[in-house]
Enzyme design. Sequence first.
Site, PDB file in Angstrom:
ATOM      1  CE1 TYR A  33       1.071  -0.433   4.393  1.00 30.32           C
ATOM      2  CE2 TYR A  33       0.003   1.703   4.468  1.00 30.32           C
ATOM      3  CZ  TYR A  33       0.820   0.757   5.044  1.00 30.32           C
ATOM      4  OH  TYR A  33       1.394   0.995   6.267  1.00 30.32           O
ATOM      5  CE  LYS A 149       2.935   3.279   3.346  1.00 29.71           C
ATOM      6  NZ  LYS A 149       3.079   3.361   4.802  1.00 29.71           N
ATOM      7  CD  GLU A 182       9.639   1.585  10.773  1.00 28.35           C
ATOM      8  OE1 GLU A 182       9.510   2.591  10.050  1.00 28.35           O
ATOM      9  OE2 GLU A 182       9.596   0.417  10.337  1.00 28.35           O
ATOM     10  CG  LEU A 207       8.088   2.518   5.166  1.00 24.74           C
ATOM     11  CD1 LEU A 207       7.841   1.301   4.281  1.00 24.74           C
ATOM     12  CD2 LEU A 207       6.793   3.231   5.430  1.00 24.74           C
TER      13      LEU A 207
END
Length: 281
Positions: A33, A149, A182, A207
């Site tokens: 996505y 992702k 993250e 990411l």
Amino acid sequence: MSRVAYVNGVYVPLRSASVSIMDRGFQFADSIYEVWAIRGGRLFDTEAHMTRLQRSLAELRIMQPMNQAALMAVIRETIRRNRVTDGIGYVQISRGAANRDHVFPAVSTKPTLIVTAKNLDRAAIARRAAAGIKVTSAPETRWARRDIKSVNLLPNVLARQEAKEKGAFEAWFVDEDGLVTEGTSSNAWIVDANGVLRTRALSHDILHGVTRGAILNVARKRQMKIEERPFTIEEAQAAREAFITAASNAATAVVEIDGVRIGDGRPGPVTEALRAAYLGA
Ligand code: PLP
């Protein structure tokens, strides 16, 4: 106004939009996505999000459902039909619907493409940025290719829910070496005790946030001291400032981590300057 979604070639009311129960996105999270921020009717970091989408597809060997220009036209049309001025555009592409089997389906299987867009509460986002957010830490339990992702987001969902139940907005994953990777849907930053802007370097561990890249460019232009190097929760708690970056939140200050106040408990000057420069860019 009722919302509209694009699903495999047609615009349909969001309420009745659906894909097959055999879709590999549903069966295996075999899907990627991308999310674009829209502010004042303008798409942010358009190219960089498209480039990452192409990379996610290539890494998972999912076919491109249409060329980039056509996909961009669908995204813009979905935004227009939903009258989005401040919000997000969302694209998801799965390997398509096929008999349930772990191996890839026949090459003739068409990828599933959905596009949605929605307005977000701009005032709430501004209030969040003005007050700063609380963060909790969570053990890193995700797969080893966090640079893709993919919709494989269950650990992110669980960590985020736990954060919410503890009164925090975001959770920061901590790897087996005790270093922050993250957030569940954001990149993590600090301005350390020496005034150095720090965020983890790009690798398979995180990411490759588009906003992260844009904020780094802003910081470089301002000739800030930057180190792409990870930090511990303790270093973050002792930092002058901490913040997150994500398409939907730009740069948003972190004022508390695991119950420990950061700095004076208010968004710091570096975070505010970076946010303002990025949003004004
Ligand atoms: N890290 C994760 C795990 C994310 O899900 C996101 C965004 O959703 C980010 C970082 C920030 O990426 P971007 O700045 O491209 O929105």
